[in-house]
Scaffold this motif. Sequence first.
Motif, PDB file in Angstrom:
ATOM      1  N   GLY A   2       0.816  -1.222   0.000  1.00 48.38           N
ATOM      2  CA  GLY A   2       0.000   0.000   0.000  1.00 48.38           C
ATOM      3  C   GLY A   2       0.845   1.267   0.000  1.00 48.38           C
ATOM      4  N   GLU A   3       2.113   1.142   0.400  1.00 49.66           N
ATOM      5  CA  GLU A   3       2.998   2.313   0.476  1.00 49.66           C
ATOM      6  C   GLU A   3       3.642   2.650  -0.873  1.00 49.66           C
ATOM      7  N   PHE A   4       3.496   1.755  -1.849  1.00 48.47           N
ATOM      8  CA  PHE A   4       4.153   1.992  -3.140  1.00 48.47           C
ATOM      9  C   PHE A   4       3.359   2.998  -3.982  1.00 48.47           C
ATOM     10  N   ASP A   5       4.092   3.824  -4.744  1.00 48.51           N
ATOM     11  CA  ASP A   5       3.427   4.841  -5.572  1.00 48.51           C
ATOM     12  C   ASP A   5       2.852   4.222  -6.829  1.00 48.51           C
ATOM     13  N   CYS A   6       3.554   3.217  -7.340  1.00 50.75           N
ATOM     14  CA  CYS A   6       3.138   2.657  -8.615  1.00 50.75           C
ATOM     15  C   CYS A   6       3.477   1.162  -8.634  1.00 50.75           C
ATOM     16  N   VAL A   7       2.490   0.342  -8.956  1.00 49.21           N
ATOM     17  CA  VAL A   7       2.729  -1.104  -9.038  1.00 49.21           C
ATOM     18  C   VAL A   7       2.347  -1.592 -10.428  1.00 49.21           C
ATOM     19  N   ILE A   8       3.240  -2.357 -11.029  1.00 47.39           N
ATOM     20  CA  ILE A   8       2.994  -2.880 -12.373  1.00 47.39           C
ATOM     21  C   ILE A   8       2.677  -4.369 -12.269  1.00 47.39           C
ATOM     22  N   VAL A   9       1.512  -4.758 -12.754  1.00 47.40           N
ATOM     23  CA  VAL A   9       1.119  -6.174 -12.718  1.00 47.40           C
ATOM     24  C   VAL A   9       1.492  -6.788 -14.065  1.00 47.40           C
ATOM     25  N   ALA A  10       2.623  -7.494 -14.066  1.00 51.01           N
ATOM     26  CA  ALA A  10       3.137  -8.058 -15.318  1.00 51.01           C
ATOM     27  C   ALA A  10       3.001  -9.577 -15.309  1.00 51.01           C
ATOM     28  N   ILE A  11       1.903 -10.047 -14.697  1.00 55.39           N
ATOM     29  CA  ILE A  11       1.648 -11.499 -14.671  1.00 55.39           C
ATOM     30  C   ILE A  11       1.205 -11.912 -16.072  1.00 55.39           C
ATOM     31  N   GLY A  12       1.831 -12.970 -16.572  1.00 54.22           N
ATOM     32  CA  GLY A  12       1.605 -13.353 -17.964  1.00 54.22           C
ATOM     33  C   GLY A  12       0.286 -14.028 -18.245  1.00 54.22           C
ATOM     34  N   ASN A  13       0.282 -15.341 -18.261  1.00 56.06           N
ATOM     35  CA  ASN A  13      -0.886 -16.054 -18.768  1.00 56.06           C
ATOM     36  C   ASN A  13      -1.979 -16.346 -17.744  1.00 56.06           C
TER      37      ASN A  13
ATOM     38  N   HIS B  37     -11.032  -8.734 -23.505  1.00 56.32           N
ATOM     39  CA  HIS B  37     -11.879  -9.043 -22.356  1.00 56.32           C
ATOM     40  C   HIS B  37     -11.117  -8.948 -21.044  1.00 56.32           C
ATOM     41  N   HIS B  38      -9.912  -9.423 -21.058  1.00 56.55           N
ATOM     42  CA  HIS B  38      -9.052  -9.300 -19.879  1.00 56.55           C
ATOM     43  C   HIS B  38      -8.906  -7.815 -19.525  1.00 56.55           C
ATOM     44  N   GLY B  39      -8.684  -6.995 -20.538  1.00 53.70           N
ATOM     45  CA  GLY B  39      -8.544  -5.550 -20.353  1.00 53.70           C
ATOM     46  C   GLY B  39      -9.804  -4.936 -19.739  1.00 53.70           C
ATOM     47  N   GLN B  40     -10.966  -5.392 -20.195  1.00 51.91           N
ATOM     48  CA  GLN B  40     -12.227  -4.848 -19.669  1.00 51.91           C
ATOM     49  C   GLN B  40     -12.381  -5.167 -18.182  1.00 51.91           C
ATOM     50  N   VAL B  41     -12.003  -6.392 -17.808  1.00 51.43           N
ATOM     51  CA  VAL B  41     -12.125  -6.770 -16.393  1.00 51.43           C
ATOM     52  C   VAL B  41     -11.110  -5.974 -15.558  1.00 51.43           C
ATOM     53  N   LEU B  42      -9.907  -5.822 -16.075  1.00 51.42           N
ATOM     54  CA  LEU B  42      -8.891  -5.057 -15.332  1.00 51.42           C
ATOM     55  C   LEU B  42      -9.375  -3.627 -15.095  1.00 51.42           C
ATOM     56  N   ASN B  43     -10.059  -3.099 -16.085  1.00 55.07           N
ATOM     57  CA  ASN B  43     -10.606  -1.752 -15.978  1.00 55.07           C
ATOM     58  C   ASN B  43     -11.672  -1.713 -14.873  1.00 55.07           C
ATOM     59  N   LYS B  44     -12.521  -2.717 -14.845  1.00 53.55           N
ATOM     60  CA  LYS B  44     -13.601  -2.798 -13.837  1.00 53.55           C
ATOM     61  C   LYS B  44     -13.047  -2.899 -12.415  1.00 53.55           C
ATOM     62  N   VAL B  45     -11.936  -3.619 -12.248  1.00 50.60           N
ATOM     63  CA  VAL B  45     -11.407  -3.773 -10.886  1.00 50.60           C
ATOM     64  C   VAL B  45     -10.475  -2.618 -10.498  1.00 50.60           C
ATOM     65  N   GLY B  46     -10.358  -1.634 -11.370  1.00 54.70           N
ATOM     66  CA  GLY B  46      -9.696  -0.396 -10.964  1.00 54.70           C
ATOM     67  C   GLY B  46      -8.312  -0.116 -11.522  1.00 54.70           C
ATOM     68  N   ALA B  47      -7.827  -0.927 -12.480  1.00 53.50           N
ATOM     69  CA  ALA B  47      -6.492  -0.636 -13.053  1.00 53.50           C
ATOM     70  C   ALA B  47      -6.489   0.778 -13.632  1.00 53.50           C
ATOM     71  N   ASP B  48      -5.409   1.527 -13.368  1.00 57.15           N
ATOM     72  CA  ASP B  48      -5.358   2.916 -13.823  1.00 57.15           C
ATOM     73  C   ASP B  48      -4.840   3.019 -15.253  1.00 57.15           C
ATOM     74  N   TRP B  49      -4.058   2.047 -15.643  1.00 56.58           N
ATOM     75  CA  TRP B  49      -3.509   2.070 -17.006  1.00 56.58           C
ATOM     76  C   TRP B  49      -3.394   0.609 -17.449  1.00 56.58           C
ATOM     77  N   ILE B  50      -3.986   0.284 -18.569  1.00 51.89           N
ATOM     78  CA  ILE B  50      -3.950  -1.102 -19.045  1.00 51.89           C
ATOM     79  C   ILE B  50      -3.109  -1.152 -20.309  1.00 51.89           C
ATOM     80  N   ILE B  51      -2.173  -2.086 -20.334  1.00 50.05           N
ATOM     81  CA  ILE B  51      -1.269  -2.190 -21.480  1.00 50.05           C
ATOM     82  C   ILE B  51      -1.558  -3.485 -22.232  1.00 50.05           C
TER      83      ILE B  51
END
Length: 218
Positions: free
Chosen positions: A66-77, A105-119
Amino acid sequence: MTKLQYAVIGMGRFGTSIARKLYEAGEEVLGIDIDEERVEDIELSVTHAVVADTTEEEALKSIGIGEFDCVIVAIGNDMQASILTTLLLKELGVKKVIAKALGKHHGQVLNKVGADWIIFPEKDMGERVAHQLLSPNVLNFIELSKDYSIEEISVPSSMTEKSLRELDIRANFNITVIALVRNGDIIVSPAPDQIIHEEDILVVIGNKENLSTFAHRE
Ligand code: ADP
């Protein structure tokens, strides 16, 4: 200026590239993976590296995520792990969560759960390559909206050794030169009497069509 704290989850090719680049740029980077071997491989290329399953709330809490400014979720499959991790990160108060999506579809769900930037790495990179092929003079660009971007453009040869006033790029192309890159140095808001040399790179903002017209000038 205080340094930003970054964490990268998933030390595959994508996550490792991000973590290494940030660390090389002098940032504080925590690398996280569920796989011990992957953590050992990255250990020397980041500030810290830990083994954790980021779908476990307790594991994230003990890292103090929770203390991190930015977290990148780079989990693959593992789509489920990527979604659950993103959800937990937002619940634990991470301000900026960037997540890699495998598809629409993965992107849409990530958006719903609050991802700020989807790549979408393949899609985004494919579009960049096409853009570069269509406009070889464009060295780099940032898309600001559907219609506007900032681009780094090599100086068309017909425009070298002339001043910005003479070239009057704003009137002739309806785009604005915001900076000039010369020998690696950046000159912000260059003065009208600034002479443009062959090796200079112009940083220009404007409508994409106008930028494209400019970038195609010989
Ligand atoms: P890439 O296409 O970027 O190489 P990979 O699938 O090889 O992607 O890498 C994804 C990484 O994410 C793997 O190293 C994997 O161990 C890690 N990973 C998967 N699930 C979790 C999880 N729940 N917690 C932490 N790391 C995970």
